[in-house]
Design a protein around this motif. Structure first.
Motif, PDB file in Angstrom:
ATOM      1  N   GLY A   1      28.602  32.271  30.044  1.00 54.52           N
ATOM      2  CA  GLY A   1      28.820  33.688  30.285  1.00 54.52           C
ATOM      3  C   GLY A   1      30.290  34.059  30.184  1.00 54.52           C
ATOM      4  N   LEU A   2      30.551  35.300  29.786  1.00 53.77           N
ATOM      5  CA  LEU A   2      31.909  35.835  29.714  1.00 53.77           C
ATOM      6  C   LEU A   2      31.914  37.168  30.432  1.00 53.77           C
ATOM      7  CD1 LEU A   2      34.772  35.430  28.302  1.00 53.77           C
ATOM      8  CD2 LEU A   2      33.919  37.049  26.590  1.00 53.77           C
ATOM      9  N   GLY A   3      32.847  37.340  31.369  1.00 56.39           N
ATOM     10  CA  GLY A   3      32.890  38.599  32.094  1.00 56.39           C
ATOM     11  C   GLY A   3      34.291  38.950  32.524  1.00 56.39           C
ATOM     12  N   GLY A   4      34.563  40.247  32.640  1.00 53.00           N
ATOM     13  CA  GLY A   4      35.894  40.645  33.062  1.00 53.00           C
ATOM     14  C   GLY A   4      36.035  42.146  33.166  1.00 53.00           C
ATOM     15  N   TYR A   5      37.287  42.577  33.309  1.00 49.56           N
ATOM     16  CA  TYR A   5      37.532  43.983  33.609  1.00 49.56           C
ATOM     17  C   TYR A   5      38.856  44.454  33.014  1.00 49.56           C
ATOM     18  CZ  TYR A   5      40.723  42.250  37.232  1.00 49.56           C
ATOM     19  OH  TYR A   5      41.755  41.629  37.887  1.00 49.56           O
ATOM     20  N   HIS A   6      38.928  45.742  32.799  1.00 50.42           N
ATOM     21  CA  HIS A   6      40.121  46.486  32.390  1.00 50.42           C
ATOM     22  C   HIS A   6      40.858  45.768  31.262  1.00 50.42           C
ATOM     23  CE1 HIS A   6      42.637  49.939  33.245  1.00 50.42           C
ATOM     24  NE2 HIS A   6      43.730  49.177  33.275  1.00 50.42           N
TER      25      HIS A   6
ATOM     26  N   VAL B   1      33.817  40.420  22.901  1.00 51.17           N
ATOM     27  CA  VAL B   1      33.895  41.294  24.073  1.00 51.17           C
ATOM     28  C   VAL B   1      33.067  42.557  23.891  1.00 51.17           C
ATOM     29  CG1 VAL B   1      35.473  42.743  25.433  1.00 51.17           C
ATOM     30  CG2 VAL B   1      36.136  40.411  24.787  1.00 51.17           C
ATOM     31  N   GLY B   2      33.060  43.094  22.680  1.00 52.69           N
ATOM     32  CA  GLY B   2      32.326  44.324  22.419  1.00 52.69           C
ATOM     33  C   GLY B   2      33.179  45.565  22.458  1.00 52.69           C
ATOM     34  N   GLY B   3      34.509  45.400  22.543  1.00 54.96           N
ATOM     35  CA  GLY B   3      35.384  46.561  22.548  1.00 54.96           C
ATOM     36  C   GLY B   3      36.839  46.163  22.656  1.00 54.96           C
ATOM     37  N   GLN B   4      37.705  47.157  22.447  1.00 58.45           N
ATOM     38  CA  GLN B   4      39.150  46.949  22.527  1.00 58.45           C
ATOM     39  C   GLN B   4      39.808  48.240  23.006  1.00 58.45           C
ATOM     40  OE1 GLN B   4      41.479  44.488  22.126  1.00 58.45           O
ATOM     41  NE2 GLN B   4      43.076  46.026  22.510  1.00 58.45           N
ATOM     42  N   TRP B   5      40.659  48.131  24.015  1.00 59.05           N
ATOM     43  CA  TRP B   5      41.420  49.281  24.488  1.00 59.05           C
ATOM     44  C   TRP B   5      42.333  49.814  23.388  1.00 59.05           C
ATOM     45  CZ3 TRP B   5      46.738  49.676  24.537  1.00 59.05           C
ATOM     46  CH2 TRP B   5      47.253  50.835  25.128  1.00 59.05           C
ATOM     47  N   VAL B   6      42.423  51.150  23.290  1.00 58.10           N
ATOM     48  CA  VAL B   6      43.367  51.756  22.353  1.00 58.10           C
ATOM     49  C   VAL B   6      44.242  52.845  22.988  1.00 58.10           C
ATOM     50  CG1 VAL B   6      42.093  51.202  20.249  1.00 58.10           C
ATOM     51  CG2 VAL B   6      41.577  53.329  21.462  1.00 58.10           C
ATOM     52  N   ALA B   7      43.825  53.437  24.115  1.00 64.54           N
ATOM     53  CA  ALA B   7      44.631  54.498  24.742  1.00 64.54           C
ATOM     54  C   ALA B   7      44.134  54.780  26.149  1.00 64.54           C
ATOM     55  CB  ALA B   7      44.572  55.784  23.917  1.00 64.54           C
ATOM     56  N   HIS B   8      45.032  55.364  26.969  1.00 67.03           N
ATOM     57  CA  HIS B   8      44.619  55.928  28.270  1.00 67.03           C
ATOM     58  C   HIS B   8      45.407  57.226  28.471  1.00 67.03           C
ATOM     59  CE1 HIS B   8      48.277  53.874  29.589  1.00 67.03           C
ATOM     60  NE2 HIS B   8      47.713  52.695  29.347  1.00 67.03           N
ATOM     61  N   PRO B   9      44.963  58.304  27.800  1.00 67.75           N
ATOM     62  CA  PRO B   9      45.680  59.580  27.852  1.00 67.75           C
ATOM     63  C   PRO B   9      45.905  60.056  29.283  1.00 67.75           C
ATOM     64  CG  PRO B   9      43.963  59.621  26.180  1.00 67.75           C
ATOM     65  CD  PRO B   9      43.757  58.364  26.954  1.00 67.75           C
ATOM     66  N   GLY B  10      47.153  60.421  29.580  1.00 69.02           N
ATOM     67  CA  GLY B  10      47.485  60.907  30.917  1.00 69.02           C
ATOM     68  C   GLY B  10      47.834  59.815  31.897  1.00 69.02           C
ATOM     69  N   ASN B  11      47.659  58.548  31.490  1.00 75.14           N
ATOM     70  CA  ASN B  11      47.941  57.401  32.366  1.00 75.14           C
ATOM     71  C   ASN B  11      47.061  57.432  33.622  1.00 75.14           C
ATOM     72  OD1 ASN B  11      49.908  56.260  30.577  1.00 75.14           O
ATOM     73  ND2 ASN B  11      51.338  57.837  31.262  1.00 75.14           N
ATOM     74  N   ILE B  12      47.636  57.428  34.809  1.00 71.34           N
ATOM     75  CA  ILE B  12      46.820  57.402  36.031  1.00 71.34           C
ATOM     76  C   ILE B  12      46.352  58.819  36.341  1.00 71.34           C
ATOM     77  CG2 ILE B  12      46.740  56.824  38.485  1.00 71.34           C
ATOM     78  CD1 ILE B  12      47.117  54.404  36.680  1.00 71.34           C
ATOM     79  N   ILE B  13      45.050  59.026  36.252  1.00 73.30           N
ATOM     80  CA  ILE B  13      44.479  60.359  36.452  1.00 73.30           C
ATOM     81  C   ILE B  13      43.178  60.253  37.245  1.00 73.30           C
ATOM     82  CG2 ILE B  13      45.479  61.285  34.311  1.00 73.30           C
ATOM     83  CD1 ILE B  13      42.694  60.988  33.024  1.00 73.30           C
ATOM     84  N   ASP B  14      42.680  61.404  37.690  1.00 74.63           N
ATOM     85  CA  ASP B  14      41.372  61.470  38.332  1.00 74.63           C
ATOM     86  C   ASP B  14      40.312  61.718  37.264  1.00 74.63           C
ATOM     87  OD1 ASP B  14      42.180  61.246  41.109  1.00 74.63           O
ATOM     88  OD2 ASP B  14      43.069  63.245  40.867  1.00 74.63           O
ATOM     89  N   TYR B  15      39.256  60.951  37.304  1.00 72.23           N
ATOM     90  CA  TYR B  15      38.140  61.163  36.382  1.00 72.23           C
ATOM     91  C   TYR B  15      36.844  60.727  37.045  1.00 72.23           C
ATOM     92  CZ  TYR B  15      38.604  56.142  35.077  1.00 72.23           C
ATOM     93  OH  TYR B  15      38.678  54.773  35.073  1.00 72.23           O
TER      94      TYR B  15
END
Length: 213
Positions: A80-85, A102-116
Motif C-alpha cells: 500500500g501507498l498512502g500520504g497527504y498534501h 500517486v494519481g495526481g500532482q500539485w500545481v498551485a494553491h491560489p491565495g496560499n492559506i485561505i478558508d475553503y
C-alpha cells in the motif's frame, strides 16, 4: 503484524519530521510496526516489497531512478501507498512514473492559506463514513489529477485568487489501484497542526489503514 515505512524529508516548510511523528503514532495505534527513514535511499531496499504500507512525506525532492523503480515495483506488487498534501502529492516533480502511481500532482494553491470547504462526495465509503462536509483553513490544492481516481471528497474554487478557475471542482481525497497495490491520498495537511482538525486526521487514518489492507 503489519509493517509500515515512513520516509520523511524534503522542504522543511511542510514540517515533515513533525508530520512523520504524528503518522507513526497513528499507525502504531492501529497495531503497525513502523520504521522511519530520512532519505529516499530507503526506497531502493528490496525488503520494502514485504511491507504492508509505505508513507512518503517528502516535498520537492529528488529520487534516483533505481529508488523509484523499486518503489513502483513494490506498490504494483501489492504494497500500500498512502500520504497527504505535498509530502506525497508534490514529492518528485520530474518523475511522471511517480505521479502516475500517486494519481495526481500539485500545481498551485491560489491565495496560499485561505478558508475553503471540503465536500464529502462518497459518504457511503468506509473512509468517509460519518464525516460530513466541513470548513478548512490551509492551502487549497489545485492539482493535475488522474481521471481513474476514485474521488471521495472535493473542493470548489471561488475564483477570488485566480478568476479563470472560478467554480472549478477539484479532488481533495482519493483512492486508486496501482497494479495490485492500494493507493490513498489526501491533499489536506500543510503543517502538523492541521492534524488537530478531527476530520483531516480521521480521513488520513482510515485511508492509510485501507491502503495497507
Amino acid at each position: 503484524m503489519k509493517e509500515a515505512l515512513i520516509v520523511w524529508g524534503g522542504w522543511a516548510g511542510h514540517e515533515p519530521e513533525q508530520g512523520a511523528a504524528v503518522v507513526k503514532a497513528m499507525l502504531e495505534g492501529e497495531g503497525f510496526k513502523v520504521f522511519t527513514e530520512t532519505t529516499t535511499e530507503a526506497f531502493a531496499d528490496p525488503s520494502i516489497r514485504d511491507l504492508s504500507l509505505i508513507v512518503p512525506i517528502v516535498t520537492m525532492a529528488k529520487i534516483e531512478k533505481e529508488e523509484l523503480a523499486n518503489l513502483s515495483a513494490a506498490v504494483r506488487g501489492g504494497v500500500g501507498l498512502g500520504g497527504y498534501h505535498g509530502g506525497m502529492g508534490d514529492s518528485f516533480r520530474d518523475q511522471p512514473e511517480y505521479q502516475f502511481m500517486v494519481g495526481g500532482q500539485w500545481v498551485a494553491h491560489p491565495g496560499n492559506i485561505i478558508d475553503y470547504r471540503v465536500d464529502v462526495t462518497r459518504p457511503d465509503d468506509p473512509v468517509m463514513q460519518g464525516i460530513a462536509s466541513f470548513p478548512y483553513r490551509s492551502e487549497q490544492y489545485y492539482m493535475h489529477v488522474d481521471p481513474s481516481n476514485e474521488v471521495l471528497a472535493t473542493t470548489r474554487f471561488s475564483g477570488e485568487h485566480a478568476e479563470w478557475i472560478d467554480g472549478t471542482v477539484m479532488p481533495v481525497v482519493w483512492k486508486r489501484r496501482h497494479g495490485k497495490g492500494r493507493v490513498f491520498y489526501s491533499s489536506l495537511g500543510h503543517v502538523a497542526a492541521e492534524f488537530e482538525v478531527p476530520e483531516m486526521r480521521e480521513i488520513l487514518r482510515r485511508g492509510l489503514v485501507w491502503a495497507a489492507a
